[in-house]
Design a protein around this motif. Sequence first.
Motif, short mmCIF file in Angstrom:
data_model
loop_
_atom_site.label_atom_id
_atom_site.label_comp_id
_atom_site.label_asym_id
_atom_site.label_seq_id
_atom_site.Cartn_x
_atom_site.Cartn_y
_atom_site.Cartn_z
N ASP A 96 20.82 47.83 44.39
CA ASP A 96 20.55 47.13 43.18
C ASP A 96 21.50 47.24 42.08
O ASP A 96 21.96 46.40 41.18
N LEU A 145 11.46 58.56 60.72
CA LEU A 145 12.53 59.11 59.88
C LEU A 145 11.93 60.38 59.12
O LEU A 145 10.63 60.53 58.82
N HIS A 197 7.62 54.97 37.94
CA HIS A 197 8.13 53.89 38.77
C HIS A 197 6.99 53.40 39.57
O HIS A 197 5.80 54.05 39.89
N PRO A 198 6.84 51.95 40.08
CA PRO A 198 5.64 51.75 40.92
C PRO A 198 5.78 52.25 42.24
O PRO A 198 6.94 52.82 42.61
N LEU A 239 13.16 57.14 50.83
CA LEU A 239 12.60 56.05 51.50
C LEU A 239 13.73 54.94 51.67
O LEU A 239 14.46 54.96 50.43
N ASN A 240 13.62 54.07 52.67
CA ASN A 240 14.61 52.88 52.57
C ASN A 240 14.46 52.09 51.20
O ASN A 240 15.58 51.59 50.84
N ARG A 241 13.15 51.87 50.80
CA ARG A 241 13.06 51.11 49.92
C ARG A 241 13.63 51.56 48.52
O ARG A 241 14.02 50.55 47.84
N LEU A 255 -1.02 52.16 46.95
CA LEU A 255 -1.37 50.98 48.07
C LEU A 255 -2.31 51.06 48.84
O LEU A 255 -3.17 50.38 49.33
N PHE A 278 9.74 53.14 64.43
CA PHE A 278 10.85 54.08 63.94
C PHE A 278 10.44 55.49 63.38
O PHE A 278 9.03 55.30 62.69
N GLU A 337 9.88 60.15 56.20
CA GLU A 337 8.74 59.45 56.16
C GLU A 337 7.60 60.23 57.09
O GLU A 337 7.92 60.29 57.93
N VAL A 346 17.46 50.84 48.49
CA VAL A 346 17.64 49.31 48.16
C VAL A 346 17.67 49.27 46.55
O VAL A 346 18.50 48.69 45.99
N GLN A 347 16.46 49.36 46.09
CA GLN A 347 15.97 49.18 44.92
C GLN A 347 16.75 49.97 43.92
O GLN A 347 16.93 49.69 42.56
#
Lengths: 420, 128
Positions: A212, A390, A57-58, A202-204, A62, A388, A393, A207-208
């Motif tokens: 989804d 977590l 996965h990506p 992670l929150n992302r 970054l 924030f 993270e 979501v994904q």
Amino acid sequence: MLITNPKHLKPDYDVVVVGGGPAGMGAAIGAKESGAERVLVVDREKEAGGVLLQCIHPGFGLHHFKEELTGPEYAQRYLEQVLDQDIDLATDSYVLDLDRDNRVKLMSGQAGVNVLSSKAVVLAMGARERTRGAIRTPGTRVSGVLTAGLAQRFVNMMGLLPGNRAVILGSGDIGLIMARRLTLEGVEVVGVYEIMPHANGLNRNIVQCLHDFDIPLHLSTTVVDIHGGDRLEAVTVAPVDGFTPDMSRSQRIPCDTLLLSIGLIPDNELARQLNLRFDPVTSGPLVASTMETSKDGVFACGNTVHIHDLVDFVSQESELAGRNAGLYARGQQPPPDNIRLIPGENVAYCVPQTISSDRDHTVYMRVRQPMENCLLRLGDVYEKKIRFVLPAEMVNIKVRPKFLQQFHGDSLRVDIAPQQ
Amino acid sequence: MTTATQQPETTHYLCIGCPMGCRLEVDDIEGEVVEVRGNSCRRGDAYGRQEHVAPKRMVTTTVRVENGRWARLPVKTRDAIPKELMGALCDALHTLTLQAPISMGDVVLGNALDTGVDVVASRDMPVE
Ligand SMILES: Cc1cc2nc3c(=O)[nH]c(=O)nc-3n(C[C@H](O)[C@H](O)[C@H](O)COP(=O)(O)OP(=O)(O)OC[C@H]3O[C@@H](n4cnc5c(N)ncnc54)[C@H](O)[C@@H]3O)c2cc1C
Ligand code: SF4
């Protein structure tokens, strides 16, 4: 085309790196940069890259490469740099043992057992997944219960599907990513169950990977029983109050696969053999700001030291470890640390565990509780606002000599507290 | 046309642009995005607008390979594609069988499902 077959082994090295994941590759590059000439990376797998090769996965690179890459892309870019720099690489080779004089015992199918001498060693063995035994899940010992990372390797590299209807226990990133991965491969994912009242990934990824695909996440819920003869047939899940399951609200869920995503622990067998000093919270060796362990000339980095969620931080930390291993090999070490970091309010641990007041450091830490609008405080010498935090993270902070100009103690408390 | 009396409708999203995971608030007046708040960078603003109107995702999956070091080759869409096409794309890729050697960046499926986006290899796959 990138060929990663082992090169010829020399009998002695400046720096030997154990493990060829991103940490090992970063350390080897760092060692070269600081002037070490003979550098060897050893990995037990048939190619270097570590866990990145199965993380298709990506979400990588970054910070380090300034673009978003998949795991295999990140690994290949790094490997190209390693091979460009005339670093020796021995794959299909297992490091069995390190002795007191940093002699490295290496075993491989091709070359048999070799003992190499090295001026400095970097430990970069990565981590292992926690298994069913670690959380004492009751029930029968059926097939179909496996760790999420193993399933990831089966699906993404070997082309094997673990089953048809899966339940995932634990909301760590690996579990979330496997929920999406299995769904895309046509496996029905019934749900993700998490014993804590908050998600661990992670929150992302929530979501994904879950939203989804309409995969439900059940917080404060866990698997309390495993049913089946040979093969998994169902699991029983129940809500928990703290850690006590409420059996009156338990539910039986038919499935043929249970993936465990219940955390990683540093792989530290070698470190134990060496009798290094450990941090009980990270389960990894204690490290100084040079990433040197409690044994002279033995450095450590990456998931062997503490579990990282971002590979970019692994790269940063391991290039530092490699540079210092290279300097050690050349007899040019920086002065020793003079300040110990003490984890305070809402700080589970700090890595490195000690710093020196004469240079810049990046200190990594993990919080125990989610918190919004907080203040990271270093004793009373420095503070920084953070929106924030977590537990999933990692938090990092740059500590600069100027913060410490007025500080004369030998230990510094690190707190993450609510803003007043 | 928007008038002063119209109240924007706010929808909450989580930005997936990077691991920061900023919490976004997207204000919509009659189907038009008027403001994105909570983002820490420009990518978050763009993401919030796109997500509200027509969500897109990068897809990463694997394709069967023969003669390679591994049985599967990891691949990715070079750009994000409409979210609802993810399943169909994976189905299309399931029908392929590739031959090693393959280089990182090689196009595995051009203009996938007429999206204008290519699916490319995300690593080298040497012959075993
Ligand atoms: C499922 C998953 C998803 C992730 N998602 C992301 C993400 O989206 N973004 C991101 O930035 N990071 C992500 N990460 C984190 C990142 O991949 C890791 O932090 C990183 O790979 C750790 O690197 P490492 O080199 O310490 O360990 P590893 O990659 O585990 O490498 C260790 C290597 O050492 C070798 N080894 C161990 N012992 C020996 C021995 N005795 N002799 C020889 N070789 C040995 C192993 O074979 C292995 O190759 C993810 C991790 C996982 C598991
Ligand atoms: S808004 Fe910017 S910083 Fe925040 S998650 Fe999105 S991309 Fe990352």
